[in-house]
Design an enzyme around this catalytic site. Sequence first.
Site, PDB file in Angstrom:
ATOM      1  CB  SER A  24      37.043  13.203  52.607  1.00  0.00           C
ATOM      2  OG  SER A  24      36.995  11.822  52.442  1.00  0.00           O
ATOM      3  CG  ASP A  79      36.195  11.240  45.052  1.00  0.00           C
ATOM      4  OD1 ASP A  79      36.788  10.226  45.474  1.00  0.00           O
ATOM      5  OD2 ASP A  79      35.914  12.204  45.762  1.00  0.00           O
ATOM      6  CG  HIS A 131      39.020  11.557  47.871  1.00  0.00           C
ATOM      7  ND1 HIS A 131      37.663  11.828  47.986  1.00  0.00           N
ATOM      8  CD2 HIS A 131      39.492  11.457  49.144  1.00  0.00           C
ATOM      9  CE1 HIS A 131      37.341  11.850  49.275  1.00  0.00           C
ATOM     10  NE2 HIS A 131      38.426  11.641  49.991  1.00  0.00           N
TER      11      HIS A 131
END
Length: 376
Positions: free
Chosen positions: A221, A308, A347
Amino acid sequence: MFWWCGCLGACADTCLFVSSMKVCRFFFPVPLKRSWTWRRKGLWFRLRKILLWLLALYIAIPFLVKLCPGIQAKLIFLNFVRVPYFIDLKKPQEQGLNHTYNYYLQPEEGVTIGVWHTVPAVLWKNAQGKDQVWYEDTLASNHPIILYLHGNAGTRGGDHRVALYKVLSSLGYHVVTFDYRGWGDSIGTPTEGGMTYDALHVFDWIKARSGYNPVYIWGHSLGTGVATNLVRRLCERETPPDALILESPFTNIREEAKSHPFSVVYRYFPGFDWFFLDPITSSGIKFANDENVKYISCSLLILHAEDDPIVPFHLGRKLYNIAAPSQSFRDFKVQFIPFHRDLGYRHKYIYKSPELPRILREFLGKSEHEHHELRH
Ligand SMILES: *[C@@H]1O[C@H](CO)[C@@H](O)[C@H](O)[C@H]1NC(C)=O
């Protein structure tokens, strides 16, 4: 700066209050004395009032953000969000990591960062009761090392992060992870440059102890932004890592902020870029993965789940499409692994994939091989 923003916020609140009263009176010219009778029959009145307030807030927020770019920076780092809150970062064993040591390093004056070093799970019995010297020495033992760069919010002790360390250590990797300055128990003020510098410091710390063991960089991320900043710098310094793994990456912070669920309500607001994205850029936050990959020369693996909701899949795919044809990867492989939406990895649950060990073995196996060839 923040003091000024505080004042501005208070002023804005007052203005909002006064003006919303005026707006209300304009639409509902009721003498105050009679408002009681109004209130009795006036569910509509109150509803409308609330809606007007929300509307005023909706319009005021972009101006606040524009005037205080620090707000956007805080939303991007989210380092003040400490979940789970009651965990003692000094005691990784409480998270089920019985082969992890907690260190503190000092990348520069006034900055201290907390580091967790998890040794490969096969060493867990040997690790019991060992001290820092033993842990540092194991970095030179014959196991590859992964430097894990976590995303925004939370700490190095976050649940999905700990779960990934467990998977990776069970596959025979050392995992070294840390909280950037301003996160967890690490001291300092977060900035993109500072985060990258912390990562560089930990990389050099590993390299000074790891001998010929491969060192891989894994970013997740927002951590992918730190990872490509770091690896670009390492490549420019001609000390590249043995591979780079990007889990749920974006192209750059502007495109990510635009796609983030937080900005859904404003996506069609006139001047969205000017109000919301320019302040990010003017705060010096870029996390330009799409630029950085053009200067990176090492094997690159991108992992992304189709479902995601935080960093949309298409941004990971786009990054791959920029990286794959880049000259810089001429002698290296670039691989993109999508995870089907039905798997529900979203995610941060790619660590759950039963395919992950195979994917890593196939991808890193080759890097390790190349590494050994270089050595001989
Ligand atoms: C320690 O961790 C290892 C590796 O994760 C695990 O297999 C083992 O059962 C743990 N031991 C104890 C006593 O918790």
